[in-house]
Design a protein around this motif. Sequence first.
Motif, PDB file in Angstrom:
ATOM      1  N   LEU A 192       0.857  -1.179   0.000  1.00 57.54           N
ATOM      2  CA  LEU A 192       0.000   0.000   0.000  1.00 57.54           C
ATOM      3  C   LEU A 192       0.895   1.231   0.000  1.00 57.54           C
ATOM      4  O   LEU A 192       1.969   1.238   0.592  1.00 57.54           O
ATOM      5  CB  LEU A 192      -0.926  -0.002   1.215  1.00 57.54           C
ATOM      6  N   SER A 193       0.434   2.296  -0.670  1.00 56.90           N
ATOM      7  CA  SER A 193       1.270   3.480  -0.852  1.00 56.90           C
ATOM      8  C   SER A 193       0.386   4.724  -0.958  1.00 56.90           C
ATOM      9  O   SER A 193      -0.848   4.632  -0.976  1.00 56.90           O
ATOM     10  CB  SER A 193       2.095   3.337  -2.134  1.00 56.90           C
ATOM     11  N   LEU A 194       1.019   5.888  -1.055  1.00 56.84           N
ATOM     12  CA  LEU A 194       0.265   7.125  -1.248  1.00 56.84           C
ATOM     13  C   LEU A 194      -0.537   7.087  -2.543  1.00 56.84           C
ATOM     14  O   LEU A 194      -1.576   7.729  -2.654  1.00 56.84           O
ATOM     15  CB  LEU A 194       1.218   8.325  -1.270  1.00 56.84           C
ATOM     16  N   GLU A 195      -0.064   6.328  -3.505  1.00 58.13           N
ATOM     17  CA  GLU A 195      -0.736   6.267  -4.808  1.00 58.13           C
ATOM     18  C   GLU A 195      -2.028   5.467  -4.753  1.00 58.13           C
ATOM     19  O   GLU A 195      -2.992   5.791  -5.439  1.00 58.13           O
ATOM     20  CB  GLU A 195       0.207   5.622  -5.846  1.00 58.13           C
ATOM     21  N   ASN A 196      -2.050   4.410  -3.963  1.00 57.82           N
ATOM     22  CA  ASN A 196      -3.206   3.497  -4.035  1.00 57.82           C
ATOM     23  C   ASN A 196      -4.048   3.421  -2.768  1.00 57.82           C
ATOM     24  O   ASN A 196      -5.078   2.763  -2.751  1.00 57.82           O
ATOM     25  CB  ASN A 196      -2.734   2.093  -4.425  1.00 57.82           C
ATOM     26  N   ILE A 197      -3.610   4.083  -1.690  1.00 54.28           N
ATOM     27  CA  ILE A 197      -4.293   3.894  -0.415  1.00 54.28           C
ATOM     28  C   ILE A 197      -5.685   4.514  -0.375  1.00 54.28           C
ATOM     29  O   ILE A 197      -6.607   3.952   0.216  1.00 54.28           O
ATOM     30  CB  ILE A 197      -3.428   4.439   0.755  1.00 54.28           C
ATOM     31  N   GLU A 198      -5.866   5.664  -0.996  1.00 48.48           N
ATOM     32  CA  GLU A 198      -7.160   6.350  -0.903  1.00 48.48           C
ATOM     33  C   GLU A 198      -8.268   5.524  -1.550  1.00 48.48           C
ATOM     34  O   GLU A 198      -9.357   5.367  -0.983  1.00 48.48           O
ATOM     35  CB  GLU A 198      -7.098   7.731  -1.535  1.00 48.48           C
ATOM     36  N   PHE A 199      -8.014   4.990  -2.736  1.00 49.90           N
ATOM     37  CA  PHE A 199      -9.032   4.186  -3.417  1.00 49.90           C
ATOM     38  C   PHE A 199      -9.349   2.936  -2.614  1.00 49.90           C
ATOM     39  O   PHE A 199     -10.521   2.537  -2.493  1.00 49.90           O
ATOM     40  CB  PHE A 199      -8.554   3.805  -4.819  1.00 49.90           C
ATOM     41  N   PHE A 200      -8.333   2.319  -2.046  1.00 44.05           N
ATOM     42  CA  PHE A 200      -8.553   1.125  -1.237  1.00 44.05           C
ATOM     43  C   PHE A 200      -9.390   1.457  -0.008  1.00 44.05           C
ATOM     44  O   PHE A 200     -10.355   0.762   0.306  1.00 44.05           O
ATOM     45  CB  PHE A 200      -7.210   0.520  -0.817  1.00 44.05           C
ATOM     46  N   LYS A 201      -9.037   2.528   0.670  1.00 39.19           N
ATOM     47  CA  LYS A 201      -9.773   2.946   1.865  1.00 39.19           C
ATOM     48  C   LYS A 201     -11.244   3.213   1.550  1.00 39.19           C
ATOM     49  O   LYS A 201     -12.146   2.797   2.284  1.00 39.19           O
ATOM     50  CB  LYS A 201      -9.100   4.195   2.450  1.00 39.19           C
ATOM     51  N   ARG A 202     -11.501   3.900   0.455  1.00 37.61           N
ATOM     52  CA  ARG A 202     -12.884   4.220   0.073  1.00 37.61           C
ATOM     53  C   ARG A 202     -13.679   2.970  -0.288  1.00 37.61           C
ATOM     54  O   ARG A 202     -14.896   2.930  -0.113  1.00 37.61           O
ATOM     55  CB  ARG A 202     -12.884   5.169  -1.128  1.00 37.61           C
ATOM     56  N   SER A 203     -12.982   1.948  -0.755  1.00 33.87           N
ATOM     57  CA  SER A 203     -13.652   0.741  -1.246  1.00 33.87           C
ATOM     58  C   SER A 203     -13.972  -0.266  -0.152  1.00 33.87           C
ATOM     59  O   SER A 203     -14.918  -1.050  -0.275  1.00 33.87           O
ATOM     60  CB  SER A 203     -12.780   0.055  -2.308  1.00 33.87           C
ATOM     61  N   ILE A 204     -13.180  -0.270   0.917  1.00 33.57           N
ATOM     62  CA  ILE A 204     -13.263  -1.319   1.925  1.00 33.57           C
ATOM     63  C   ILE A 204     -14.054  -0.846   3.135  1.00 33.57           C
ATOM     64  O   ILE A 204     -13.621   0.042   3.884  1.00 33.57           O
ATOM     65  CB  ILE A 204     -11.858  -1.777   2.363  1.00 33.57           C
TER      66      ILE A 204
END
Length: 239
Positions: A192-204
């Motif tokens: 997980l990184s600054l690039e992908n964390i926001e989308f993951f957080k919003r999805s889960i």
Amino acid sequence: MTKLSVNINKIATLRNSRGGDVPNVVQVAKDVQKFGGQGITVHPRPDERHIRYQDVFDLRPVVYTEFNIEGNPIKQFIDLVLKAQPEQVTLVPDAEDAITSNAGWDTIKNRDFLKEVISEFKRNNIRTSIFVDPVPKMIEGAVETGTDRIELYTEEYASQFAKGNKEAVRPYVECAELANKLGLGINAGHDLSLENIEFFKRSISGLLEVSIGHALIAESIYLGLENVIQRYLKLLKDS
């Protein structure tokens, strides 16, 4: 808000590459917490190539947020955790020579073993989490072990997201929904990184905690540790 636990293994790797005590892992843990990090994660391995067992005992008095110790529950690791008394232990089925974690538990095949280990930790009031792939039957199997939480292994999500495939989050969404239904807490980690964390957080739904190390430390080389932690905290806020 989803909590951010910072894995400081890479700090220990850098220290060990030159000997001595620079950078100092205890000072980094203090700084991470001062900058807003809500937990410290370490993953000691038997060869102590990064975090050493002594580091765990040196860190214990200064971690006032949440101390999370990851590792394969061999006897040496179990003894370490019971002595250190962290707030959370995360069980990971990595081989002794693994460069990094690369798979979750088969919670069906290893049910009895995990159940025995987890019961020992829970008798000592240590919250347990087990590393799992985003496979529904593994989530169902996790319930049978008695674990408090699961940690979703996110390498495949991160790899596919970097290629523009946002549908790669779908198995994680489905497993999170199942975990919520079954009463399991949800953590996540790996690449997980600054690039992908926001989308993951919003999805889960119900994401309680993420553990981030390699990417966060690498990003901090360019952007600074305090700045990077603040960026993660902003992205992990509930909308």
